[in-house]
Design an enzyme around this catalytic site. Structure first.
Site, PDB file in Angstrom:
ATOM      1  N   HIS A  25       3.686  -7.108 -21.844  1.00 16.88           N
ATOM      2  CA  HIS A  25       4.117  -7.048 -23.246  1.00 16.88           C
ATOM      3  C   HIS A  25       5.572  -6.602 -23.335  1.00 16.88           C
ATOM      4  CE1 HIS A  25      -0.051  -7.510 -24.574  1.00 16.88           C
ATOM      5  NE2 HIS A  25      -0.347  -6.733 -23.540  1.00 16.88           N
ATOM      6  N   GLY A  27     -10.910  -1.722  -2.810  1.00 18.13           N
ATOM      7  CA  GLY A  27     -11.499  -1.432  -4.109  1.00 18.13           C
ATOM      8  C   GLY A  27     -10.578  -0.687  -5.052  1.00 18.13           C
ATOM      9  N   ARG A  70       3.259   0.674  -1.100  1.00 14.55           N
ATOM     10  CA  ARG A  70       4.382   0.486  -0.191  1.00 14.55           C
ATOM     11  C   ARG A  70       3.843   0.182   1.198  1.00 14.55           C
ATOM     12  NH1 ARG A  70       2.940   4.989   1.313  1.00 14.55           N
ATOM     13  NH2 ARG A  70       3.638   7.058   1.429  1.00 14.55           N
TER      14      ARG A  70
END
Length: 189
Positions: free
Chosen positions: A114, A140, A178
């Site tokens: 947005h 997960g 990272r």
């Protein structure tokens, strides 16, 4: 003049309340509802839902319901992609996923975003495509943010938030995600 759908897929500002887009989202929600309500033994029925829902790859996907998406038709799956329970894909732009890629439970992939300007945000949104290579494993509850790419043979640690491109053949984790180390051709650890 471009349609709102054409603007959406191009990553331009668009009106999400456009009647054509609303109708397409309703279709995807109906398919997801039917899929998520199906019985575990209804494999043939589920295969048809996958074919009807996804832009490609529905023939070989292995998906554990529940599953949710915005459109489905903007999701392009390679051969034998696996989604564990509770995965969500907000596919206002294309999501490309390579062969033999696995997603742990609760993985979310977002292409929708947005504007930062509050007034503009009231009526417009936009997206950035996501690309995930082959033989990727996403742990997960990881989140893949709009515009991020993940290279082939990479492992993303559970709970990671992927905000930028991650190269091929690495272990990456964290928030923000990272690179931890390279994954050279090693046997399991």
């Amino acid at each position: 003049m471009k349609t709102e759908r054409e603007k959406m897929l191009a990553g331009e500002l668009y009106d999400a309340l456009d009647p054509e887009l609303v109708k397409q989202r309703e279709r995807a929600r109906e398919l997801c509802f039917e899929l998520n309500s199906s019985r575990p033994g209804d494999q043939q029925i589920r295969k048809q839902f996958f074919k009807d829902l996804f832009g490609s790859g529905g023939e070989t996907v292995w998906l554990e319901p529940p599953f949710y998406c915005d459109y489905g038709s903007n999701i392009y799956l390679g051969n034998r992609v696996y989604f564990n329970f509770n995965c969500v894909i907000l596919d206002v732009c294309e999501v490309q996923i390579g062969d033999f890629t696995f997603f742990g439970p609760g993985v979310h992939i977002y292409t929708a975003t947005h504007p930062l300007n509050a007034e503009l945000r009231r009526s417009q949104e936009f997206g950035k495509p996501v690309t995930i290579g082959s033989d990727v494993w996403v742990g997960g509850s990881a989140i893949i943010c709009p515009g991020a790419s993940i290279g082939s043979k990479t492992v993303i640690g559970a709970g990671s938030v992927v905000t930028k491109d991650i190269p091929a053949g690495v272990l990456a984790a964290g928030n923000p995600c990272r690179v931890i180390r390279s994954l050279e051709e090693t046997i399991d650890e």
